[in-house]
Write an enzyme that holds these catalytic residues in place. Structure first.
Site, PDB file in Angstrom:
ATOM      1  N   HIS A 182      43.049  30.558  35.087  1.00  0.00           N
ATOM      2  CA  HIS A 182      43.384  30.777  33.692  1.00  0.00           C
ATOM      3  C   HIS A 182      44.443  29.503  33.170  1.00  0.00           C
ATOM      4  O   HIS A 182      44.481  29.674  31.693  1.00  0.00           O
ATOM      5  CB  HIS A 182      44.035  32.279  33.466  1.00  0.00           C
ATOM      6  CG  HIS A 182      44.809  32.633  32.363  1.00  0.00           C
ATOM      7  ND1 HIS A 182      45.908  33.172  32.240  1.00  0.00           N
ATOM      8  CD2 HIS A 182      44.331  32.267  31.126  1.00  0.00           C
ATOM      9  CE1 HIS A 182      46.455  33.521  31.128  1.00  0.00           C
ATOM     10  NE2 HIS A 182      45.416  32.996  30.331  1.00  0.00           N
ATOM     11  N   HIS A 240      43.439  40.942  39.658  1.00  0.00           N
ATOM     12  CA  HIS A 240      43.524  42.148  38.830  1.00  0.00           C
ATOM     13  C   HIS A 240      42.330  43.093  39.123  1.00  0.00           C
ATOM     14  O   HIS A 240      41.249  42.630  39.148  1.00  0.00           O
ATOM     15  CB  HIS A 240      43.494  41.701  37.407  1.00  0.00           C
ATOM     16  CG  HIS A 240      44.563  41.013  37.120  1.00  0.00           C
ATOM     17  ND1 HIS A 240      46.031  41.575  36.988  1.00  0.00           N
ATOM     18  CD2 HIS A 240      45.123  39.753  36.672  1.00  0.00           C
ATOM     19  CE1 HIS A 240      46.834  40.532  36.556  1.00  0.00           C
ATOM     20  NE2 HIS A 240      46.211  39.449  36.504  1.00  0.00           N
ATOM     21  N   GLU A 247      51.300  31.782  36.691  1.00  0.00           N
ATOM     22  CA  GLU A 247      51.931  32.839  35.643  1.00  0.00           C
ATOM     23  C   GLU A 247      52.247  33.986  36.379  1.00  0.00           C
ATOM     24  O   GLU A 247      52.010  34.485  37.538  1.00  0.00           O
ATOM     25  CB  GLU A 247      50.432  33.323  34.867  1.00  0.00           C
ATOM     26  CG  GLU A 247      50.898  34.295  33.495  1.00  0.00           C
ATOM     27  CD  GLU A 247      49.697  34.227  32.718  1.00  0.00           C
ATOM     28  OE1 GLU A 247      48.539  34.195  32.918  1.00  0.00           O
ATOM     29  OE2 GLU A 247      50.172  34.936  31.692  1.00  0.00           O
ATOM     30  N   TYR A 254      38.346  41.705  29.706  1.00  0.00           N
ATOM     31  CA  TYR A 254      39.108  40.551  30.388  1.00  0.00           C
ATOM     32  C   TYR A 254      38.580  39.469  29.927  1.00  0.00           C
ATOM     33  O   TYR A 254      39.326  38.396  29.577  1.00  0.00           O
ATOM     34  CB  TYR A 254      39.447  41.081  32.056  1.00  0.00           C
ATOM     35  CG  TYR A 254      40.382  40.294  32.768  1.00  0.00           C
ATOM     36  CD1 TYR A 254      41.351  40.604  33.139  1.00  0.00           C
ATOM     37  CD2 TYR A 254      39.767  39.015  33.068  1.00  0.00           C
ATOM     38  CE1 TYR A 254      42.228  39.670  33.913  1.00  0.00           C
ATOM     39  CE2 TYR A 254      40.432  38.297  34.044  1.00  0.00           C
ATOM     40  CZ  TYR A 254      41.604  38.569  34.540  1.00  0.00           C
ATOM     41  OH  TYR A 254      42.456  37.876  35.055  1.00  0.00           O
ATOM     42  N   HIS A 287      48.339  30.970  41.433  1.00  0.00           N
ATOM     43  CA  HIS A 287      48.424  30.872  39.916  1.00  0.00           C
ATOM     44  C   HIS A 287      49.903  31.158  39.686  1.00  0.00           C
ATOM     45  O   HIS A 287      50.556  31.892  39.877  1.00  0.00           O
ATOM     46  CB  HIS A 287      47.445  31.851  39.202  1.00  0.00           C
ATOM     47  CG  HIS A 287      47.426  31.865  37.617  1.00  0.00           C
ATOM     48  ND1 HIS A 287      47.882  30.742  37.129  1.00  0.00           N
ATOM     49  CD2 HIS A 287      47.155  32.895  37.052  1.00  0.00           C
ATOM     50  CE1 HIS A 287      47.928  31.006  35.801  1.00  0.00           C
ATOM     51  NE2 HIS A 287      47.448  32.618  35.642  1.00  0.00           N
ATOM     52  N   ASP A 309      52.658  37.197  36.378  1.00  0.00           N
ATOM     53  CA  ASP A 309      52.009  38.549  36.694  1.00  0.00           C
ATOM     54  C   ASP A 309      51.852  38.196  38.227  1.00  0.00           C
ATOM     55  O   ASP A 309      51.612  39.126  38.992  1.00  0.00           O
ATOM     56  CB  ASP A 309      51.071  39.033  36.066  1.00  0.00           C
ATOM     57  CG  ASP A 309      49.991  37.843  35.547  1.00  0.00           C
ATOM     58  OD1 ASP A 309      50.348  36.641  35.396  1.00  0.00           O
ATOM     59  OD2 ASP A 309      48.835  38.297  35.499  1.00  0.00           O
ATOM     60  N   ASP A 344      42.930  34.665  38.665  1.00  0.00           N
ATOM     61  CA  ASP A 344      42.486  35.570  37.545  1.00  0.00           C
ATOM     62  C   ASP A 344      40.890  35.935  37.483  1.00  0.00           C
ATOM     63  O   ASP A 344      40.612  36.782  36.952  1.00  0.00           O
ATOM     64  CB  ASP A 344      43.120  35.023  36.477  1.00  0.00           C
ATOM     65  CG  ASP A 344      44.487  35.171  36.078  1.00  0.00           C
ATOM     66  OD1 ASP A 344      44.771  36.477  36.380  1.00  0.00           O
ATOM     67  OD2 ASP A 344      45.208  34.345  35.069  1.00  0.00           O
ATOM     68  N   HIS A 392      50.406  40.700  27.553  1.00  0.00           N
ATOM     69  CA  HIS A 392      50.652  39.353  26.605  1.00  0.00           C
ATOM     70  C   HIS A 392      49.782  39.325  25.662  1.00  0.00           C
ATOM     71  O   HIS A 392      49.019  38.555  25.036  1.00  0.00           O
ATOM     72  CB  HIS A 392      50.626  38.229  27.325  1.00  0.00           C
ATOM     73  CG  HIS A 392      49.365  37.650  28.003  1.00  0.00           C
ATOM     74  ND1 HIS A 392      48.141  37.442  27.536  1.00  0.00           N
ATOM     75  CD2 HIS A 392      49.305  36.775  29.374  1.00  0.00           C
ATOM     76  CE1 HIS A 392      47.293  36.939  28.474  1.00  0.00           C
ATOM     77  NE2 HIS A 392      48.029  36.604  29.375  1.00  0.00           N
TER      78      HIS A 392
HETATM   79 FE1  FEO Z   1      46.886  34.152  34.214  1.00  0.00          FE
HETATM   80 FE2  FEO Z   1      46.908  37.386  35.813  1.00  0.00          FE
HETATM   81  O1  FEO Z   1      47.645  35.612  35.159  1.00  0.00           O
END
Ligand code: FEO
Length: 392
Positions: free
Chosen positions: A145, A223, A80, A192, A78, A82, A164, A24
């Site tokens: 996040h 991640h 989002e 990050y 979360h 991903d 995240d 993104h």
């Molecule tokens: Fe805020 Fe890894 O997504």
């Protein structure tokens, strides 16, 4: 076996994205992973899923351990995509599973994204879920996040599934901090943080304070690698970054048209040399803005330059400053330089933008007409020396 054991009954079942180079809007030179975790107790829980195209990878890993139909709970830390992109497919496999997410933002976000037809359980600070001998505790960490973000803590394993927070975009076949070069991990963790969490730096200390009540042996983010050898290392780094601790480091960030601004940048660099300052210089035509921002994280001085183009700054400089403004760095000093042919305008535009960001400008703009002469280059050298002195 492609899943990886973290502890008795706890497995990584995520996916490795070797090829992503733009996440993104920020560069991911080393790819990333989408981490999902399976806990097998009297009940079975899946914590987070993976980006939609990687659903088959996750499903394959889950099937090595359990029949997905036997999953009792899916926990979405979360919204989002991903991490939630595979949820609709996962909930079809785990037909009887209840979906846990944060009250209000998690519920609303998942409904709006996927219109899921499943039983959803909203959780709040301190909500618990017992799986058998294990107890999970949920702790919201809003804006780290997204508003819905939360972490899940396994009390018995002392594992924090941190979503995240504490992650890195780093694709490796290894899963743990003791298996990967520490310098690479920290570089990606800093990148990050700088590109994703810098803006929310003020929320980090209260989140860490909240988490400090937990005994944490392992941090398993969504991640990158899992912190099992030294989870304190990334907590300390987050504490430093969020307190805007800087090094005696100056960044020269510029673009150039006919090398005049470049000559100025080199002369400013000469002025900083020998003054005990770490220097990094970035021509924005060549440099990647996500990498530059990573260096901004612990830099004290930002010296930004541009030639004038169409009465304003170069588009690459404008783009960088727009990105930086969104991330709201704090505690920086700065200066502006540039060249022009007739009307000028770049330096003024940069000054306005740096002031809007909150960078303390410690020198008047240094702007030269056409090509810098020796005397003007000497002014640039002096500018570098004065900034070095003001960094002390
Ligand atoms: Fe805020 Fe890894 O997504």
């Amino acid at each position: 076996m492609c899943s990886v054991k973290l502890n008795e009954g706890i497995y990584w079942v995520g996916a490795i994205d070797w090829n992503i180079r733009n996440f993104h809007g920020y560069s991911t030179h080393r790819g990333t992973t989408y981490n999902a975790f399976l806990i097998v107790d009297e009940k079975v829980a899946l914590i987070d899923t993976v980006k939609a195209p990687f659903f088959p990878d996750m499903l394959r890993r889950i099937r090595e351990i359990v029949d997905p139909a036997n999953i009792d709970y899916v926990i979405s830390n979360h919204v989002e995509m991903d991490h939630s992109g595979s949820l609709p497919m996962m909930m079809k496999e785990a037909k009887n599973a209840q979906l846990y997410t944060t009250a209000k933002f998690g519920e609303a976000g998942l409904k709006k994204h996927f219109n899921l037809d499943c039983s959803m359980v909203p959780v709040k600070e301190g909500s618990e879920l017992t799986l058998g001998k294990r107890k999970l505790v949920f702790v919201p960490i809003p804006m780290l996040h997204w508003p819905d973000s939360m972490v899940t803590y396994s009390v018995n394993d002392e594992i924090l599934f941190s979503s995240d927070a504490f992650g890195q975009h780093l694709a490796t076949s290894q899963r743990f901090d003791d298996e990967v070069d520490a310098a690479v991990i920290m570089q990606e963790a800093a990148k990050y943080y700088a590109n994703i969490l810098m803006l929310f730096g003020h929320l980090i200390p209260p989140a860490i304070e909240k988490l400090s009540t937990l005994s944490i042996k392992t941090i398993a983010p969504d991640h990158g690698i899992i912190w099992r050898k030294d989870p304190g290392k990334i907590i300390t780094a987050y504490t430093d970054w969020s307190s805007w601790k800087t090094k005696n480091k100056a960044l020269i960030i510029y673009d150039t048209m006919w090398h005049s601004t470049e000559k100025m940048a080199l002369a400013i660099e000469d002025g900083l040399f020998g003054e005990g300052v770490e220097i990094k210089s970035f021509n924005l035509t060549a440099a990647d803005k996500s990498d530059v921002v990573t260096d901004v994280l612990d830099a004290k001085a930002l010296i930004i330059g541009s030639p004038t183009l169409n009465n304003g700054m170069f588009p690459s400089v404008a783009q960088f400053l727009c990105y930086l403004r969104g991330l709201k760095p704090k505690g920086k000093i700065g200066a502006v330089f540039g060249s022009y042919g007739w009307g000028g305008g770049a330096s003024k535009a940069i000054t306005q933008e740096m002031e809007a960001i909150g960078i303390q400008l410690v020198e008047p703009e240094l702007t030269i007409k056409w090509v810098p002469e020796e005397a003007e280059l000497s002014q640039c050298i002096e500018l570098g020396r004065r900034i070095a002195a003001k960094m002390k």
